[in-house]
Design an enzyme around this catalytic site. Structure first.
Site, PDB file in Angstrom:
ATOM      1  N   GLU A 146      12.157  36.156  42.271  1.00 18.31           N
ATOM      2  CA  GLU A 146      12.284  35.157  41.215  1.00 18.31           C
ATOM      3  C   GLU A 146      13.530  35.442  40.375  1.00 18.31           C
ATOM      4  O   GLU A 146      13.470  36.217  39.404  1.00 18.31           O
ATOM      5  CB  GLU A 146      11.054  35.179  40.295  1.00 18.31           C
ATOM      6  CG  GLU A 146       9.771  34.765  40.977  1.00 18.31           C
ATOM      7  CD  GLU A 146       8.787  34.132  39.996  1.00 18.31           C
ATOM      8  OE1 GLU A 146       8.230  33.078  40.335  1.00 18.31           O
ATOM      9  OE2 GLU A 146       8.597  34.657  38.886  1.00 18.31           O
ATOM     10  N   LYS A 180       0.820  30.405  33.991  1.00 18.84           N
ATOM     11  CA  LYS A 180       1.297  31.008  32.725  1.00 18.84           C
ATOM     12  C   LYS A 180       0.291  30.692  31.621  1.00 18.84           C
ATOM     13  O   LYS A 180      -0.912  30.642  31.892  1.00 18.84           O
ATOM     14  CB  LYS A 180       2.725  30.515  32.415  1.00 18.84           C
ATOM     15  CG  LYS A 180       3.659  30.732  33.623  1.00 18.84           C
ATOM     16  CD  LYS A 180       5.110  30.537  33.329  1.00 18.84           C
ATOM     17  CE  LYS A 180       5.919  30.782  34.601  1.00 18.84           C
ATOM     18  NZ  LYS A 180       7.365  30.675  34.413  1.00 18.84           N
ATOM     19  N   HIS A 227       6.137  40.225  36.312  1.00 17.89           N
ATOM     20  CA  HIS A 227       6.830  38.950  36.104  1.00 17.89           C
ATOM     21  C   HIS A 227       7.940  39.151  35.074  1.00 17.89           C
ATOM     22  O   HIS A 227       7.769  39.908  34.117  1.00 17.89           O
ATOM     23  CB  HIS A 227       5.844  37.882  35.637  1.00 17.89           C
ATOM     24  CG  HIS A 227       6.429  36.500  35.690  1.00 17.89           C
ATOM     25  ND1 HIS A 227       7.307  36.034  34.743  1.00 17.89           N
ATOM     26  CD2 HIS A 227       6.300  35.508  36.603  1.00 17.89           C
ATOM     27  CE1 HIS A 227       7.681  34.808  35.061  1.00 17.89           C
ATOM     28  NE2 HIS A 227       7.076  34.457  36.190  1.00 17.89           N
ATOM     29  N   GLU A 266       8.895  37.430  32.701  1.00 16.77           N
ATOM     30  CA  GLU A 266       8.487  37.134  31.312  1.00 16.77           C
ATOM     31  C   GLU A 266       7.777  38.342  30.699  1.00 16.77           C
ATOM     32  O   GLU A 266       7.892  38.598  29.501  1.00 16.77           O
ATOM     33  CB  GLU A 266       7.611  35.869  31.284  1.00 16.77           C
ATOM     34  CG  GLU A 266       8.465  34.624  31.519  1.00 16.77           C
ATOM     35  CD  GLU A 266       7.724  33.441  32.116  1.00 16.77           C
ATOM     36  OE1 GLU A 266       6.481  33.425  32.111  1.00 16.77           O
ATOM     37  OE2 GLU A 266       8.417  32.518  32.597  1.00 16.77           O
ATOM     38  N   SER A 312      11.897  27.260  39.593  1.00 16.67           N
ATOM     39  CA  SER A 312      12.132  25.810  39.678  1.00 16.67           C
ATOM     40  C   SER A 312      11.820  25.224  41.058  1.00 16.67           C
ATOM     41  O   SER A 312      12.511  24.299  41.511  1.00 16.67           O
ATOM     42  CB  SER A 312      13.561  25.464  39.242  1.00 16.67           C
ATOM     43  OG  SER A 312      13.750  25.830  37.877  1.00 16.67           O
ATOM     44  N   GLY A 357       5.897  25.505  36.593  1.00 16.89           N
ATOM     45  CA  GLY A 357       5.698  24.150  36.081  1.00 16.89           C
ATOM     46  C   GLY A 357       5.097  23.166  37.075  1.00 16.89           C
ATOM     47  O   GLY A 357       4.166  22.420  36.739  1.00 16.89           O
TER      48      GLY A 357
HETATM   49  P1  13P Z   1       8.983  27.594  37.269  1.00 17.46           P
HETATM   50  O1  13P Z   1       8.490  27.114  38.615  1.00 17.46           O
HETATM   51  O2  13P Z   1       8.419  26.797  36.128  1.00 17.46           O
HETATM   52  O3  13P Z   1      10.474  27.710  37.247  1.00 17.46           O
HETATM   53  O4  13P Z   1       8.399  29.073  37.069  1.00 17.46           O
HETATM   54  C1  13P Z   1       8.568  30.017  38.071  1.00 17.46           C
HETATM   55  C2  13P Z   1       7.778  31.217  37.761  1.00 17.46           C
HETATM   56  O5  13P Z   1       8.070  31.939  36.817  1.00 17.46           O
HETATM   57  C3  13P Z   1       6.611  31.494  38.599  1.00 17.46           C
HETATM   58  O6  13P Z   1       6.106  32.774  38.372  1.00 17.46           O
END
Ligand code: 13P
Length: 252
Positions: free
Chosen positions: A163, A11, A91, A93, A209, A231
């Site tokens: 996801e 990210k 994604h 986001e 996660s 993360g």
């Molecule tokens: P996290 O592993 O931080 O939850 O993020 C997942 C993600 O959006 C990977 O593209």
């Protein structure tokens, strides 16, 4: 047997120096026999690609057009020119914060394949959709629209990542049973569109996660070929641990 994939999505994290140091730390410690990918911010892709050895590199987004008046966008041709292999598309986001639709994701997938980039397509439901028992409906709609009119020479040219939005960055992963159910369903839908051979060969990942504590159980599910990790992919030690745990636990 499908080759497992551990893909880190950094990210909007890491400076150039931090990224280079990460790559140098993991380069000769990655397990063989699985694809280890890092999707880095576009501004440091060239620095990362140059130093990556067994590590594969991806971008996090791209424009559906090749060039022109698209201020601030990233051209697929420029990504290709940087020698990245993968690009995350759709994604959540991007869909929620930058208004990406299934129509634009579809255009991006077509363009990525045309220029020789491998899309990592992200799909998944919101908490409200899950609670309303609409998960399958949402996944089917996203797959159908995002892949509309797309044909593949090779199932390895694309990766699908399930996801669930409620599991991203929340510390609340889907259970391995929930993740397996959704990934299995995605494979069934892909089979109905592209045929059983394609569905058997395409890699499907779980993301949301994922960490060093849950990767083993997730990876031991038959339809989960690995993880797309946010993360927990930022620290080189944690990334290496995830890669090795995936290799150890993936038996299918
Ligand atoms: P996290 O592993 O931080 O939850 O993020 C997942 C993600 O959006 C990977 O593209």
């Amino acid at each position: 047997m499908r080759k497992p994939v551990l893909a880190g999505n950094w990210k909007m994290n890491k400076t150039r120096d931090e990224a280079i140091s990460f790559v140098l730390q993991v380069n000769d410690k990655l397990p063989k026999g699985i694809d280890c990918i890092v999707c880095a911010p576009s501004i440091i892709l060239r620095d990362v690609v140059k130093r990556a050895d067994n590590l594969k590199i991806g971008a996090q987004n791209m424009c559906e057009a090749e060039k022109g008046a698209y201020t601030g966008e990233i051209s697929p041709l420029m990504l290709k020119d940087t020698n990245v292999e993968y690009v995350i598309l759709g994604h959540s986001e991007r869909r929620t914060m930058y208004n990406e639709t299934d129509e634009t994701v579809n255009l991006k997938i077509k363009k990525a394949l045309e220029v020789g980039l491998k899309p990592i397509l992200c799909i998944g439901e919101t908490l409200e959709e899950r609670e309303a028992a609409k998960t399958e409906e949402v996944l089917k709609r996203q797959i159908t629209l995002d892949f509309k009119g797309v044909s593949f020479d090779d199932p390895l040219d694309v990766i699908v990542a399930y996801e669930p939005i409620w599991a991203i960055g929340t510390g609340k992963s889907a259970t391995s049973a929930q993740a397996e159910e959704a990934c299995g369903y995605i494979r069934t839908v892909l089979s109905s569109i592209f045929g059983p051979k394609f569905a058997e060969e395409i890699r499907i990942l779980y993301g949301g996660s994922v960490n060093t504590a849950n990767i083993g159980e997730l990876a031991s599910q038959p339809d989960i070929d690995g993880g797309l990790v946010g993360g927990a992919s930022l620290d080189s030690g944690s990334f290496l641990e995830l890669c090795h745990a995936l290799k150890t636990n993936r038996k299918y």
